[in-house]
Write a protein that holds these residues in place. Structure first.
Motif, PDB file in Angstrom:
ATOM      1  N   LYS A  43      69.182  53.362  77.322  1.00 17.01           N
ATOM      2  CA  LYS A  43      69.023  53.492  75.876  1.00 17.01           C
ATOM      3  C   LYS A  43      69.734  52.340  75.166  1.00 17.01           C
ATOM      4  O   LYS A  43      70.860  51.986  75.480  1.00 17.01           O
ATOM      5  CB  LYS A  43      69.624  54.827  75.419  1.00 17.01           C
ATOM      6  CG  LYS A  43      69.520  55.093  73.923  1.00 17.01           C
ATOM      7  CD  LYS A  43      70.083  56.456  73.572  1.00 17.01           C
ATOM      8  CE  LYS A  43      70.049  56.705  72.078  1.00 17.01           C
ATOM      9  NZ  LYS A  43      70.581  58.064  71.731  1.00 17.01           N
ATOM     10  N   GLY A  44      69.026  51.742  74.209  1.00 13.93           N
ATOM     11  CA  GLY A  44      69.611  50.667  73.429  1.00 13.93           C
ATOM     12  C   GLY A  44      69.511  49.293  74.047  1.00 13.93           C
ATOM     13  O   GLY A  44      69.899  48.300  73.437  1.00 13.93           O
ATOM     14  N   VAL A  45      68.967  49.209  75.274  1.00 20.10           N
ATOM     15  CA  VAL A  45      68.817  47.925  75.951  1.00 20.10           C
ATOM     16  C   VAL A  45      67.360  47.486  75.833  1.00 20.10           C
ATOM     17  O   VAL A  45      66.452  48.213  76.243  1.00 20.10           O
ATOM     18  CB  VAL A  45      69.213  48.015  77.432  1.00 20.10           C
ATOM     19  CG1 VAL A  45      68.975  46.682  78.132  1.00 20.10           C
ATOM     20  CG2 VAL A  45      70.677  48.429  77.560  1.00 20.10           C
ATOM     21  N   THR A  46      67.137  46.320  75.284  1.00 17.59           N
ATOM     22  CA  THR A  46      65.777  45.825  75.104  1.00 17.59           C
ATOM     23  C   THR A  46      65.619  44.444  75.725  1.00 17.59           C
ATOM     24  O   THR A  46      66.606  43.753  76.006  1.00 17.59           O
ATOM     25  CB  THR A  46      65.407  45.746  73.610  1.00 17.59           C
ATOM     26  OG1 THR A  46      66.286  44.821  72.949  1.00 17.59           O
ATOM     27  CG2 THR A  46      65.510  47.116  72.946  1.00 17.59           C
ATOM     28  N   GLY A  90      61.553  48.492  75.585  1.00 10.91           N
ATOM     29  CA  GLY A  90      62.754  49.265  75.874  1.00 10.91           C
ATOM     30  C   GLY A  90      62.453  50.744  76.038  1.00 10.91           C
ATOM     31  O   GLY A  90      61.290  51.164  76.084  1.00 10.91           O
ATOM     32  N   ASN A  91      63.492  51.534  76.133  1.00 13.56           N
ATOM     33  CA  ASN A  91      63.372  52.982  76.308  1.00 13.56           C
ATOM     34  C   ASN A  91      62.905  53.619  74.999  1.00 13.56           C
ATOM     35  O   ASN A  91      63.467  53.364  73.935  1.00 13.56           O
ATOM     36  CB  ASN A  91      64.728  53.561  76.734  1.00 13.56           C
ATOM     37  CG  ASN A  91      64.646  55.033  77.046  1.00 13.56           C
ATOM     38  OD1 ASN A  91      64.504  55.852  76.155  1.00 13.56           O
ATOM     39  ND2 ASN A  91      64.759  55.377  78.307  1.00 13.56           N
ATOM     40  N   ASP A  94      63.983  58.235  72.273  1.00 13.45           N
ATOM     41  CA  ASP A  94      64.350  58.666  70.921  1.00 13.45           C
ATOM     42  C   ASP A  94      63.142  58.716  69.993  1.00 13.45           C
ATOM     43  O   ASP A  94      63.037  59.594  69.130  1.00 13.45           O
ATOM     44  CB  ASP A  94      65.413  57.736  70.327  1.00 13.45           C
ATOM     45  CG  ASP A  94      66.812  58.047  70.828  1.00 13.45           C
ATOM     46  OD1 ASP A  94      66.990  59.096  71.484  1.00 13.45           O
ATOM     47  OD2 ASP A  94      67.724  57.237  70.578  1.00 13.45           O
ATOM     48  N   SER A 125      61.927  46.457  64.663  1.00 12.46           N
ATOM     49  CA  SER A 125      62.080  46.973  66.017  1.00 12.46           C
ATOM     50  C   SER A 125      62.234  48.486  66.000  1.00 12.46           C
ATOM     51  O   SER A 125      63.151  49.027  65.369  1.00 12.46           O
ATOM     52  CB  SER A 125      63.320  46.365  66.687  1.00 12.46           C
ATOM     53  OG  SER A 125      63.552  46.994  67.940  1.00 12.46           O
ATOM     54  N   PHE A 127      63.265  50.161  68.266  1.00  4.97           N
ATOM     55  CA  PHE A 127      64.417  50.518  69.096  1.00  4.97           C
ATOM     56  C   PHE A 127      65.718  50.494  68.292  1.00  4.97           C
ATOM     57  O   PHE A 127      66.791  50.776  68.829  1.00  4.97           O
ATOM     58  CB  PHE A 127      64.498  49.583  70.299  1.00  4.97           C
ATOM     59  CG  PHE A 127      63.225  49.570  71.105  1.00  4.97           C
ATOM     60  CD1 PHE A 127      62.894  50.641  71.914  1.00  4.97           C
ATOM     61  CD2 PHE A 127      62.342  48.512  71.013  1.00  4.97           C
ATOM     62  CE1 PHE A 127      61.708  50.654  72.637  1.00  4.97           C
ATOM     63  CE2 PHE A 127      61.151  48.502  71.729  1.00  4.97           C
ATOM     64  CZ  PHE A 127      60.831  49.583  72.544  1.00  4.97           C
ATOM     65  N   ASP A 128      65.613  50.173  67.024  1.00  4.59           N
ATOM     66  CA  ASP A 128      66.741  50.200  66.099  1.00  4.59           C
ATOM     67  C   ASP A 128      66.769  51.561  65.412  1.00  4.59           C
ATOM     68  O   ASP A 128      65.810  51.924  64.716  1.00  4.59           O
ATOM     69  CB  ASP A 128      66.569  49.082  65.064  1.00  4.59           C
ATOM     70  CG  ASP A 128      67.720  49.024  64.062  1.00  4.59           C
ATOM     71  OD1 ASP A 128      68.430  50.030  63.890  1.00  4.59           O
ATOM     72  OD2 ASP A 128      67.883  47.963  63.427  1.00  4.59           O
ATOM     73  N   PRO A 129      67.835  52.356  65.587  1.00  3.64           N
ATOM     74  CA  PRO A 129      67.886  53.687  64.982  1.00  3.64           C
ATOM     75  C   PRO A 129      67.663  53.690  63.477  1.00  3.64           C
ATOM     76  O   PRO A 129      67.025  54.610  62.945  1.00  3.64           O
ATOM     77  CB  PRO A 129      69.299  54.180  65.334  1.00  3.64           C
ATOM     78  CG  PRO A 129      69.657  53.431  66.573  1.00  3.64           C
ATOM     79  CD  PRO A 129      69.036  52.085  66.405  1.00  3.64           C
ATOM     80  N   ASP A 153      71.353  64.004  71.492  1.00  7.35           N
ATOM     81  CA  ASP A 153      70.453  63.599  72.568  1.00  7.35           C
ATOM     82  C   ASP A 153      69.647  64.750  73.154  1.00  7.35           C
ATOM     83  O   ASP A 153      68.640  64.513  73.839  1.00  7.35           O
ATOM     84  CB  ASP A 153      71.241  62.920  73.691  1.00  7.35           C
ATOM     85  CG  ASP A 153      71.748  61.543  73.296  1.00  7.35           C
ATOM     86  OD1 ASP A 153      71.200  60.966  72.335  1.00  7.35           O
ATOM     87  OD2 ASP A 153      72.689  61.044  73.945  1.00  7.35           O
TER      88      ASP A 153
END
Length: 229
Positions: A43-46, A90-91, A94, A125, A127-129, A153
């Motif tokens: 999570k958080g890795v792109t 990425g993941n 979420d 992105s 993947f940015d909350p 989570d």
């Protein structure tokens, strides 16, 4: 549906066109289910999409860019915007959890379309909350509730996993994968007329073959199969 898969983006547009040509379209309920391309990804890795494609297919970066250009050309032919630079891979767990919240509030397709647009057409992105929160609000969700889901989570995690188990039971090993009346499957980003025909045949109760050979789709390892360039 998977947000990192361009063929889901294209396939949804084609399905929508196919559905529009189906005589009984007003009696069709469309439900979107979760499927992760890279569930093992941290999570958080792109990483840049072009680099991922080059590594997966053993191609140069220029060749991988050519693969992206092919997808972009296909998307644009469907009236979709598509940018080939600056996209991340990425993941997506979420995003799927937030989509289940949206489903519970009757805003799932709105959020799905916004997430697709942000990921494939805009400089945002998914993947940015904070981007996800902004998209949720734009889709009509309550900001505080969306933040609470992302902060926990476990929220809607069971629903995502249940969708993934169901996909495995149905034999879905690539996406997009469409199931009609829980009996018939169409795999890949098929032309709109294929979806219209599938709807007509499912409505009539006739068996249809699962269409896989010519379909362009995204695989569980995160790569998207496209013609070689």
């Amino acid at each position: 549906m998977v947000h990192g898969c361009p063929w889901c983006y294209i396939g949804k547009a084609r399905f929508t066109k196919g559905l529009a040509d189906f005589a009984h379209r007003d009696q069709v309920e469309v439900v979107f289910r979760s499927f992760e391309l890279d569930p093992a990804g941290a999570k958080g890795v792109t990483a840049p999409v072009v680099e991922m494609l080059a590594k997966k297919y053993g191609r140069t970066l220029d060749e991988a860019r050519g693969m992206e250009e092919h997808v972009a050309t296909t998307a644009r032919a469907e009236g979709l915007e598509y940018r080939t630079d600056g996209r991340d891979h990425g993941n997506t767990f979420d995003i799927h959890r937030l989509l289940h919240l949206a489903a519970a509030r009757g805003r799932q397709e709105e959020l799905l379309d916004l997430a697709f647009r942000a990921n494939f057409a805009e400089e945002r992105s998914v993947f940015d909350p904070e981007v996800l929160i902004a998209l949720a609000v734009e889709a009509g969700l309550d900001e505080a509730e969306a933040r609470a889901v992302l902060a926990d989570d476990s929220a809607y995690a069971g629903e995502v996993r249940a969708d993934e188990r169901e996909a495995a039971e149905l034999g879905a090993n690539s996406v997009p994968f469409f199931v009609f009346d829980r009996r018939y499957g169409v795999s890949g980003g098929q032309p709109a007329e294929v979806f219209t025909r599938a709807l007509e045949q499912a409505w009539a109760g006739r068996e249809i073959e699962e269409l896989v050979a010519a379909a362009e789709a995204c695989e569980p390892d995160g790569a998207c199969a496209v013609p070689q360039v």
